[in-house]
Design a protein around this motif. Structure first.
Motif, PDB file in Angstrom:
ATOM      1  N   SER A  87      -3.151  -2.541  -2.092  1.00  0.00           N
ATOM      2  CA  SER A  87      -2.047  -3.103  -2.867  1.00  0.00           C
ATOM      3  C   SER A  87      -1.716  -2.225  -4.073  1.00  0.00           C
ATOM      4  N   LEU A  88      -2.733  -1.798  -4.802  1.00  0.00           N
ATOM      5  CA  LEU A  88      -2.528  -0.960  -5.975  1.00  0.00           C
ATOM      6  C   LEU A  88      -1.945   0.398  -5.588  1.00  0.00           C
ATOM      7  N   SER A  89      -2.423   0.959  -4.488  1.00  0.00           N
ATOM      8  CA  SER A  89      -1.908   2.249  -4.034  1.00  0.00           C
ATOM      9  C   SER A  89      -0.439   2.145  -3.677  1.00  0.00           C
ATOM     10  N   SER A  90      -0.079   1.072  -3.026  1.00  0.00           N
ATOM     11  CA  SER A  90       1.318   0.856  -2.652  1.00  0.00           C
ATOM     12  C   SER A  90       2.195   0.733  -3.900  1.00  0.00           C
ATOM     13  N   ALA A  91       1.746  -0.034  -4.870  1.00  0.00           N
ATOM     14  CA  ALA A  91       2.505  -0.204  -6.113  1.00  0.00           C
ATOM     15  C   ALA A  91       2.612   1.129  -6.858  1.00  0.00           C
ATOM     16  N   PHE A  92       1.537   1.905  -6.863  1.00  0.00           N
ATOM     17  CA  PHE A  92       1.546   3.209  -7.526  1.00  0.00           C
ATOM     18  C   PHE A  92       2.559   4.128  -6.846  1.00  0.00           C
ATOM     19  N   ARG A  93       2.533   4.175  -5.514  1.00  0.00           N
ATOM     20  CA  ARG A  93       3.476   5.024  -4.769  1.00  0.00           C
ATOM     21  C   ARG A  93       4.918   4.583  -5.013  1.00  0.00           C
ATOM     22  N   ASN A  94       5.145   3.273  -5.063  1.00  0.00           N
ATOM     23  CA  ASN A  94       6.492   2.773  -5.312  1.00  0.00           C
ATOM     24  C   ASN A  94       6.994   3.203  -6.679  1.00  0.00           C
ATOM     25  N   ALA A  95       6.147   3.091  -7.691  1.00  0.00           N
ATOM     26  CA  ALA A  95       6.542   3.520  -9.031  1.00  0.00           C
ATOM     27  C   ALA A  95       6.776   5.027  -9.041  1.00  0.00           C
ATOM     28  N   ARG A  96       5.918   5.763  -8.361  1.00  0.00           N
ATOM     29  CA  ARG A  96       6.052   7.224  -8.295  1.00  0.00           C
ATOM     30  C   ARG A  96       7.359   7.611  -7.622  1.00  0.00           C
TER      31      ARG A  96
END
Length: 100
Positions: A87-96
């Motif tokens: 979940s955190l990785s997905s949110a990080f990629r989305n922000a990136r």
């Protein structure tokens, strides 16, 4: 816990720490891009950077919990961490992705 299990556990933690180091490097790189941006873009970049930092901080906290898990709790903690990490990785990629 056997030496083999402990070795696998240590490798898992080190792999996760390496990924967090990549996130930190990415945040630093994007901070430089934000600093060079025009005022209106700079505000948006700062929002995305803050979101990325929050995801990173949460992942670091979860990793700290995982590292402190007893041998008996390791498997359950790791399963929970894996879900949180996804979940955190997905949110990080989305922000990136908003920097592109």
């Amino acid at each position: 816990m056997s030496d083999e299990s402990r070795s696998a556990r240590d490798a898992y933690v080190e792999k996760t720490k390496a990924k967090l180091d990549e996130w930190n490097a990415e945040i630093d790189k994007l901070q430089a891009k934000a600093d060079a941006a025009q005022a209106d873009a700079k505000i948006e970049y700062q929002k995305q950077l803050e979101e990325m930092r929050e995801q990173r901080d949460e992942a670091e906290a979860k990793l700290k919990e995982l590292r402190g898990a007893s041998d008996a709790a390791w498997d359950d903690m790791k399963a929970g961490f894996d879900k949180a990490w996804d979940s955190l990785s997905s949110a990080f990629r989305n922000a990136r992705s908003r920097f592109d």
